[in-house]
Design a protein around this motif. Structure first.
Motif, PDB file in Angstrom:
ATOM      1  N   ILE A  65      42.140  29.429  27.085  1.00  0.00           N
ATOM      2  CA  ILE A  65      42.314  30.332  28.219  1.00  0.00           C
ATOM      3  C   ILE A  65      42.126  29.568  29.521  1.00  0.00           C
ATOM      4  O   ILE A  65      41.767  30.146  30.533  1.00  0.00           O
ATOM      5  CB  ILE A  65      41.326  31.514  28.152  1.00  0.00           C
ATOM      6  CG1 ILE A  65      39.875  31.018  28.088  1.00  0.00           C
ATOM      7  CG2 ILE A  65      41.630  32.427  26.991  1.00  0.00           C
ATOM      8  CD1 ILE A  65      38.855  32.134  28.233  1.00  0.00           C
ATOM      9  N   GLU A  66      42.367  28.248  29.508  1.00  0.00           N
ATOM     10  CA  GLU A  66      42.158  27.437  30.692  1.00  0.00           C
ATOM     11  C   GLU A  66      43.479  27.088  31.371  1.00  0.00           C
ATOM     12  O   GLU A  66      44.464  26.784  30.716  1.00  0.00           O
ATOM     13  CB  GLU A  66      41.396  26.155  30.345  1.00  0.00           C
ATOM     14  CG  GLU A  66      39.960  26.403  29.928  1.00  0.00           C
ATOM     15  CD  GLU A  66      39.149  25.124  29.878  1.00  0.00           C
ATOM     16  OE1 GLU A  66      39.724  24.046  30.178  1.00  0.00           O
ATOM     17  OE2 GLU A  66      37.960  25.190  29.537  1.00  0.00           O
ATOM     18  N   ILE A  67      43.443  27.144  32.709  1.00  0.00           N
ATOM     19  CA  ILE A  67      44.603  26.798  33.532  1.00  0.00           C
ATOM     20  C   ILE A  67      44.124  25.797  34.572  1.00  0.00           C
ATOM     21  O   ILE A  67      43.100  26.030  35.226  1.00  0.00           O
ATOM     22  CB  ILE A  67      45.178  28.041  34.224  1.00  0.00           C
ATOM     23  CG1 ILE A  67      45.551  29.113  33.189  1.00  0.00           C
ATOM     24  CG2 ILE A  67      46.389  27.684  35.079  1.00  0.00           C
ATOM     25  CD1 ILE A  67      45.918  30.449  33.810  1.00  0.00           C
ATOM     26  N   PRO A  68      44.803  24.684  34.764  1.00  0.00           N
ATOM     27  CA  PRO A  68      44.363  23.731  35.788  1.00  0.00           C
ATOM     28  C   PRO A  68      44.589  24.280  37.194  1.00  0.00           C
ATOM     29  O   PRO A  68      45.551  25.002  37.446  1.00  0.00           O
ATOM     30  CB  PRO A  68      45.241  22.507  35.524  1.00  0.00           C
ATOM     31  CG  PRO A  68      46.439  23.034  34.812  1.00  0.00           C
ATOM     32  CD  PRO A  68      45.965  24.202  34.003  1.00  0.00           C
ATOM     33  N   THR A  69      43.684  23.949  38.111  1.00  0.00           N
ATOM     34  CA  THR A  69      43.864  24.336  39.504  1.00  0.00           C
ATOM     35  C   THR A  69      45.169  23.748  40.024  1.00  0.00           C
ATOM     36  O   THR A  69      45.456  22.571  39.809  1.00  0.00           O
ATOM     37  CB  THR A  69      42.698  23.826  40.359  1.00  0.00           C
ATOM     38  OG1 THR A  69      41.484  24.352  39.832  1.00  0.00           O
ATOM     39  CG2 THR A  69      42.846  24.287  41.803  1.00  0.00           C
ATOM     40  N   ALA A  70      45.981  24.574  40.664  1.00  0.00           N
ATOM     41  CA  ALA A  70      47.316  24.233  41.165  1.00  0.00           C
ATOM     42  C   ALA A  70      48.333  24.106  40.033  1.00  0.00           C
ATOM     43  O   ALA A  70      49.491  23.813  40.284  1.00  0.00           O
ATOM     44  CB  ALA A  70      47.307  22.955  42.000  1.00  0.00           C
ATOM     45  N   GLY A  71      47.915  24.353  38.799  1.00  0.00           N
ATOM     46  CA  GLY A  71      48.822  24.283  37.660  1.00  0.00           C
ATOM     47  C   GLY A  71      49.329  25.653  37.259  1.00  0.00           C
ATOM     48  O   GLY A  71      48.952  26.685  37.826  1.00  0.00           O
ATOM     49  N   GLN A  72      50.203  25.678  36.261  1.00  0.00           N
ATOM     50  CA  GLN A  72      50.807  26.910  35.787  1.00  0.00           C
ATOM     51  C   GLN A  72      50.688  27.009  34.279  1.00  0.00           C
ATOM     52  O   GLN A  72      50.567  25.993  33.580  1.00  0.00           O
ATOM     53  CB  GLN A  72      52.288  26.974  36.192  1.00  0.00           C
ATOM     54  CG  GLN A  72      52.529  26.894  37.688  1.00  0.00           C
ATOM     55  CD  GLN A  72      54.004  26.933  38.041  1.00  0.00           C
ATOM     56  OE1 GLN A  72      54.844  27.355  37.241  1.00  0.00           O
ATOM     57  NE2 GLN A  72      54.334  26.497  39.254  1.00  0.00           N
ATOM     58  N   SER A 132      36.436  31.714  37.113  1.00  0.00           N
ATOM     59  CA  SER A 132      36.835  32.568  35.999  1.00  0.00           C
ATOM     60  C   SER A 132      37.368  33.865  36.579  1.00  0.00           C
ATOM     61  O   SER A 132      36.660  34.564  37.308  1.00  0.00           O
ATOM     62  CB  SER A 132      35.634  32.849  35.084  1.00  0.00           C
ATOM     63  OG  SER A 132      35.985  33.753  34.063  1.00  0.00           O
ATOM     64  N   PHE A 133      38.627  34.199  36.247  1.00  0.00           N
ATOM     65  CA  PHE A 133      39.289  35.332  36.885  1.00  0.00           C
ATOM     66  C   PHE A 133      39.964  36.202  35.836  1.00  0.00           C
ATOM     67  O   PHE A 133      40.444  35.713  34.814  1.00  0.00           O
ATOM     68  CB  PHE A 133      40.313  34.848  37.902  1.00  0.00           C
ATOM     69  CG  PHE A 133      39.755  33.867  38.900  1.00  0.00           C
ATOM     70  CD1 PHE A 133      38.919  34.287  39.915  1.00  0.00           C
ATOM     71  CD2 PHE A 133      40.043  32.525  38.793  1.00  0.00           C
ATOM     72  CE1 PHE A 133      38.393  33.387  40.818  1.00  0.00           C
ATOM     73  CE2 PHE A 133      39.523  31.609  39.693  1.00  0.00           C
ATOM     74  CZ  PHE A 133      38.693  32.046  40.712  1.00  0.00           C
TER      75      PHE A 133
END
Length: 339
Positions: A65-72, A132-133
């Motif tokens: 459930i991880e997304i890199p900052t500025a990533g998609q 975490s959002f």
């Protein structure tokens, strides 16, 4: 006295009622086969699965459930009826907390799309800032289906990154983001957390359940799970031509907009030299063994959930100017297995 004519009338009425009951309560459809999701066919679908219906959110092609900052990252929403069949061509609306952008679907900053023949649709999320959002998706009124999922956005914000203009999301509430004021000479560059196992990260995964028998063998003693206090580290950057004296650090823990706990820790004039960076380390949670944990300096227990934390650092400069800087972070509290 009932005559033969009246008897015939009574039989006709009863026969008509029987046909009416059969058409309403029987197993056949008279409208060409309405889907189970239609409100006119059986009980309304509910989000808690009471009739077997459900809606889920997950990342495509990834168990995490991880997304890199500025990533998609691509996500998938799927809805099924009480029989496990797809709920086709129903419109789903999605919204997120600030920090998680919805790139697709997005129409004028609103995210909605119809499910396909498989009862699903895919979209794209963007990571705006570390934390975490939550993403929330809802089916139309009458279906009573809602799905929620938290995603971690990890990594530093790249230089020059200004989000995803035109994307939907960010209006769900929560997801506190505090940006340093323009031109501020002392800033908090990041907040990280560390636990007794040595794990460190921008998003804290705080274990609040102590396992005293990791092998679950009643015939042996232990081994016990590593369990102890959690610390925070605040990275400060002093761009002034003079020293800054740190007076106190305050953290406030929020669940949505509700203030859960506040702690103020006096530091007694810790010095950050001119034009240097320094890390400030403090205790975030205190361990009470089998009693779980409390937020340090508060006595408030660390209940399972996702929270936003605002850190405030107060300082004075060598010439007597008072300064106050803030930064936000996110924590997830739960029964993590560190055995």
């Amino acid at each position: 006295m009932i005559t033969r004519a009246k008897t015939a009338q009574i039989i006709a009425v009863l026969t008509g009622l029987g046909l009416l009951v059969a058409s309403c309560g029987g197993g056949g459809d008279t409208d060409g086969g309405a889907s189970t999701g239609d409100q006119g066919n059986g009980p309304n679908i509910v989000s808690n699965g009471g009739f077997g219906s459900k809606m889920t959110i997950e990342l495509e092609n990834d168990d995490g459930i991880e997304i890199p900052t500025a990533g998609q990252a691509k996500f998938l929403v799927k809805a099924t009826d009480p029989n496990g069949q797809p709920l086709t061509f129903i419109r789903i609306f999605c919204e997120s907390e600030k920090g998680l952008a919805i790139l697709e679907p997005s129409s004028g900053g609103v995210a909605f799309e119809n499910t396909n023949s498989r009862g699903a649709f895919s979209g794209v999320l963007g990571g705006v800032a570390p934390g975490s959002f939550m993403l929330e998706c809802r089916a139309p009124q009458g279906y009573n289906l809602v799905a929620r999922k938290h995603f971690k956005v990890t990594g530093d914000v790249p230089e020059g990154f200004d989000g995803f203009p035109g994307a939907a999301g960010g209006n769900l509430g929560g997801g506190v983001i505090v940006d340093p004021p323009a031109g501020q000479d002392v800033t908090v560059t990041q907040v990280t957390f560390s636990d007794i196992t040595g794990d460190q990260g921008r998003v804290a995964n705080i274990d609040n359940s102590f396992d005293t028998d990791c092998d679950d063998d009643a015939a042996t003693v232990g081994p016990i799970e590593p369990f102890g206090p959690d610390n925070y580290t605040i990275a400060l950057n002093n761009q002034l031509e003079e020293r800054a004296f740190v007076q106190s650090i305050r953290f406030q823990v929020y669940s949505g907009s509700t203030l859960v706990a506040t702690s103020v820790q006096q530091l007694g004039g810790l010095v950050i030299a001119a034009n240097t960076s320094s890390d400030l380390v403090g205790v975030f949670t205190d361990s009470q063994g089998l009693g779980g944990k409390v937020f340090a300096g508060t006595g408030v227990r660390t209940a399972t959930g996702t929270y936003n934390v605002v850190f405030t650092v107060t300082m004075t400069t060598a010439n007597g100017t008072e300064l106050e800087v803030e930064q936000a972070a996110s924590i997830i509290i739960g029964g993590y297995n560190n055995c």
